[in-house]
Design a protein around this motif. Structure first.
Motif, PDB file in Angstrom:
ATOM      1  N   GLY A 168      31.889  31.943  29.213  1.00 48.78           N
ATOM      2  CA  GLY A 168      31.613  32.788  28.062  1.00 48.78           C
ATOM      3  C   GLY A 168      31.120  34.176  28.418  1.00 48.78           C
ATOM      4  N   ALA A 169      31.276  34.580  29.696  1.00 50.16           N
ATOM      5  CA  ALA A 169      30.797  35.910  30.099  1.00 50.16           C
ATOM      6  C   ALA A 169      31.538  36.978  29.297  1.00 50.16           C
ATOM      7  CB  ALA A 169      31.045  36.104  31.588  1.00 50.16           C
ATOM      8  N   HIS A 170      30.805  37.904  28.711  1.00 51.92           N
ATOM      9  CA  HIS A 170      31.458  39.016  28.024  1.00 51.92           C
ATOM     10  C   HIS A 170      30.648  40.287  28.254  1.00 51.92           C
ATOM     11  CE1 HIS A 170      33.801  41.301  25.162  1.00 51.92           C
ATOM     12  NE2 HIS A 170      32.652  41.837  24.804  1.00 51.92           N
ATOM     13  N   ASN A 171      31.065  41.027  29.264  1.00 48.65           N
ATOM     14  CA  ASN A 171      30.342  42.249  29.612  1.00 48.65           C
ATOM     15  C   ASN A 171      31.195  43.489  29.484  1.00 48.65           C
ATOM     16  OD1 ASN A 171      27.824  40.951  30.876  1.00 48.65           O
ATOM     17  ND2 ASN A 171      29.531  39.925  31.914  1.00 48.65           N
ATOM     18  N   VAL A 172      32.514  43.301  29.593  1.00 48.56           N
ATOM     19  CA  VAL A 172      33.363  44.493  29.519  1.00 48.56           C
ATOM     20  C   VAL A 172      34.284  44.459  28.307  1.00 48.56           C
ATOM     21  CG1 VAL A 172      33.381  45.189  31.954  1.00 48.56           C
ATOM     22  CG2 VAL A 172      35.040  43.495  31.155  1.00 48.56           C
ATOM     23  N   ARG A 173      34.536  45.662  27.827  1.00 48.67           N
ATOM     24  CA  ARG A 173      35.506  45.831  26.752  1.00 48.67           C
ATOM     25  C   ARG A 173      36.782  46.337  27.414  1.00 48.67           C
ATOM     26  NH1 ARG A 173      34.280  49.248  21.343  1.00 48.67           N
ATOM     27  NH2 ARG A 173      36.331  49.101  20.402  1.00 48.67           N
ATOM     28  N   LEU A 174      37.872  45.633  27.214  1.00 47.93           N
ATOM     29  CA  LEU A 174      39.119  46.026  27.856  1.00 47.93           C
ATOM     30  C   LEU A 174      39.850  47.034  26.966  1.00 47.93           C
ATOM     31  CD1 LEU A 174      40.351  42.606  29.295  1.00 47.93           C
ATOM     32  CD2 LEU A 174      38.924  44.363  30.358  1.00 47.93           C
ATOM     33  N   VAL A 175      40.051  48.225  27.496  1.00 43.93           N
ATOM     34  CA  VAL A 175      40.702  49.284  26.727  1.00 43.93           C
ATOM     35  C   VAL A 175      41.927  49.758  27.505  1.00 43.93           C
ATOM     36  CG1 VAL A 175      40.445  51.592  25.741  1.00 43.93           C
ATOM     37  CG2 VAL A 175      38.533  49.983  25.633  1.00 43.93           C
ATOM     38  N   GLY A 176      43.097  49.502  26.954  1.00 47.83           N
ATOM     39  CA  GLY A 176      44.342  49.875  27.627  1.00 47.83           C
ATOM     40  C   GLY A 176      44.629  51.356  27.464  1.00 47.83           C
ATOM     41  N   GLY A 177      45.351  51.900  28.428  1.00 48.31           N
ATOM     42  CA  GLY A 177      45.753  53.314  28.343  1.00 48.31           C
ATOM     43  C   GLY A 177      47.092  53.483  29.030  1.00 48.31           C
TER      44      GLY A 177
END
Ligand code: FAD
Length: 507
Positions: free
Chosen positions: A228-237
């Motif tokens: 359940g680790a959630h530390n980063v927000r994945l933002v595509g470019g």
């Protein structure tokens, strides 16, 4: 160094952060083992806009710490690797109805003064009716600001950090996935698998660095068992590459009506690089691809400025990558912080892990120094900070000495065409001499794979820079992929596969 020994540090991830940390740590005397599941820089680190920049836009989000650190890094990195990093001027047209001129001027004033600028020229105002930068743009843009930032060959920055780390004793294993990380009181036991042979090995280390970029949470959850680790927000470019839209050596910084910005940058001689986009990303970061919507967006945004519109038919290549941004709860993807966070865990009763969340190419060297401070707290101090003022492989020439280096190479190898010599110095700096060795004529360069790519360069990349496939050579170590035909790329791939087979058999 023996793989079965107890290492000081095990690093997961061969992107810019993993390789930068490996280099810094090896240079201080730690024993380092780095595993990369694919090729070096195959993740986010080859898919950036390739700017060494403070991030003018981040001032709007009051990211002063980050902007200052990044601005200061521009000249440090330029001197460290003047073959792959160089200054670039950016033209920012004033557009009526968007940010007011006073705001742009204020932002650029801060930009000029926040970050210890010594060599880079300051901002100036342009009359676009007279300046050549106005020529390819619509006549309604009458005024612009021109400021300094830097350009970097991102994938090569990664390879050169890995090369230097290895030269200082680090073990660098590519095509090696970490499948399990077990923790005990004083060390980690990592299970690693060779992705080509499927062979499995275990490696032990006192401290683990998780520099898996957009996979950082996956590694925490799947490999280290932190569900359940959630530390980063994945933002595509994404970016598009089109046939060159302008001859000027300067790049453009365009503001869009939605408040975002894009760059149009001279690229690889005959092309213009246009990007980027920001969208929340779901799925495997290794599968990121440009969407139809992003193509339309980039074409439309650039066409607001260029006299000749950017059309889909002009596109010769696209690429996409995923930013692993530290999740600070921002509502919009473009507002999420670009700063990095290093989080240590364990150390008292269990072996420590330090995770890297976020980080820019521009700040990788400082991030590595901060990581080393945390490593020292956990397993004791070895050496002093040393990377400021150092040079990367091939970068041991004056920051303004590129042309002199090209002349030197041509004198030693007069059979090289001017463009070929320039390209070799741009990629390998002073190491171009070692790459060419005793070659005395074009025949000595070996098999010709197309344009100016010869066997001698391919062999050098396989021997010294972990290249294993045509894709590694054509799209990461060089950008010859933009110019080779499909058949030529296939022939290269077959050559490299045979060569790779021969090498594996000999090991
Ligand atoms: P990565 O490069 O993704 O490296 C992580 C590596 O870990 C990957 O290679 C992956 O294969 C490996 N890995 C994952 N799991 C495992 C496992 N289990 N075992 C072994 N290996 C594993 N920054 C700038 O400074 N300037 C810019 O102009 C700029 N533009 C950008 C534009 C876009 C569109 C994007 C997406 C980013 C941009 N950035 C820019 C940011 C910069 O590219 C990233 O912050 C940086 O590359 C992240 O590097 P990293 O090493 O953390 O991650």
């Amino acid at each position: 160094m023996d793989a079965s020994a107890m290492h000081d540090i095990f690093i997961i991830g061969g992107g810019i952060n993993g390789c930068g940390i490996a280099r810094d740590a090896a240079g201080r005397g730690y024993s380092v083992f780095l595993a990369e599941m694919n090729d070096l820089a195959s993740g986010t680190s080859s898919g950036s806009t390739k700017l060494i920049h403070g991030g003018l836009r981040y001032l709007e989000y009051y990211e002063f710490r980050l902007v200052r650190e990044a601005l200061m890094e521009r000249e440090v990195l330029w001197k460290m690797a003047p073959h792959i990093i160089w200054p670039m001027r950016f033209v920012l047209p004033y557009a009526e109805g968007l940010r007011p001129a006073w705001m742009l001027r204020l932002g650029l004033f801060l930009y000029d003064h926040l970050g210890g600028r010594k060599l880079l020229p300051p901002t100036r105002t342009l009359d676009m009716r007279r300046d050549p930068a106005g020529k390819p743009l619509k006549p309604l843009f009458r005024k612009a600001f021109e400021y300094s930032d830097g350009w970097v060959n991102d994938a090569r920055l990664v390879a050169l950090n890995a090369r230097d780390a290895a030269d200082r004793g680090a073990i660098i294993r590519t095509r090696t996935r970490v499948t399990e990380a077990r923790r005990s009181a004083d060390h980690w036991t990592l299970t690693i698998q060779d992705q080509r042979t499927r062979a499995v090995e275990t490696v032990r280390a006192r401290l683990l660095v998780n520099a898996a970029g957009p996979w950082v949470d996956t590694v925490l959850a799947g490999v280290a068992g932190e569900n359940g680790a959630h530390n980063v927000r994945l933002v595509g470019g994404s970016h598009i590459v089109v046939r060159k839209k302008f001859d000027d050596p300067r790049a453009y910084f365009f503001q869009n009506k939605d408040g975002r910005i894009i760059f149009a940058i001279p690229y690889e001689g005959d092309f213009t690089l246009i990007g980027t986009t920001d969208r929340d990303f779901k799925g495997d970061p290794g599968e990121a691809k440009i969407t139809e919507g992003e193509i339309d967006y980039l074409c439309a945004a650039a066409s607001e400025y260029f006299l000749e519109p950017v059309r889909r038919e002009d596109i010769v290549w696209t690429y996409s990558a995923v930013r692993p941004l530290y999740d600070d709860g921002a509502s919009k993807a473009q507002e999420a912080t670009r700063d990095y966070v290093l989080r240590a865990d364990g150390g008292k009763d269990v072996a420590p892990v330090i995770n890297v969340f976020g980080g820019k190419i521009t700040t990788y060297r400082r991030l590595s120094e901060h990581m080393l401070e945390k490593i020292e707290e956990q397993i004791g101090k070895r050496g002093q900070p040393w990377t400021a003022g150092s040079t990367l492989p091939g970068g041991d020439f004056a920051h303004d000495g590129f042309e002199a280096e090209v002349a030197k190479l041509r004198k030693m190898h007069p059979y090289l065409e001017a463009g070929h010599a320039r390209r070799l110095v741009r990629l390998y700096g002073t190491r171009a001499q070692a790459l060419l060795g005793l070659a005395k004529s074009t025949q000595d360069l070996g098999r010709h794979f197309g344009v100016d790519l010869y066997e001698i360069e391919v062999r050098y990349l396989m021997e010294h820079e972990w290249a294993m496939t045509a894709e590694d050579v054509l799209w990461r170590r060089t950008k010859r992929g933009l110019r080779l035909t499909e058949e030529q790329a296939q022939a290269l791939d077959q050559f490299m596969a045979a060569e790779q087979g021969r090498r594996t058999a000999a090991e």
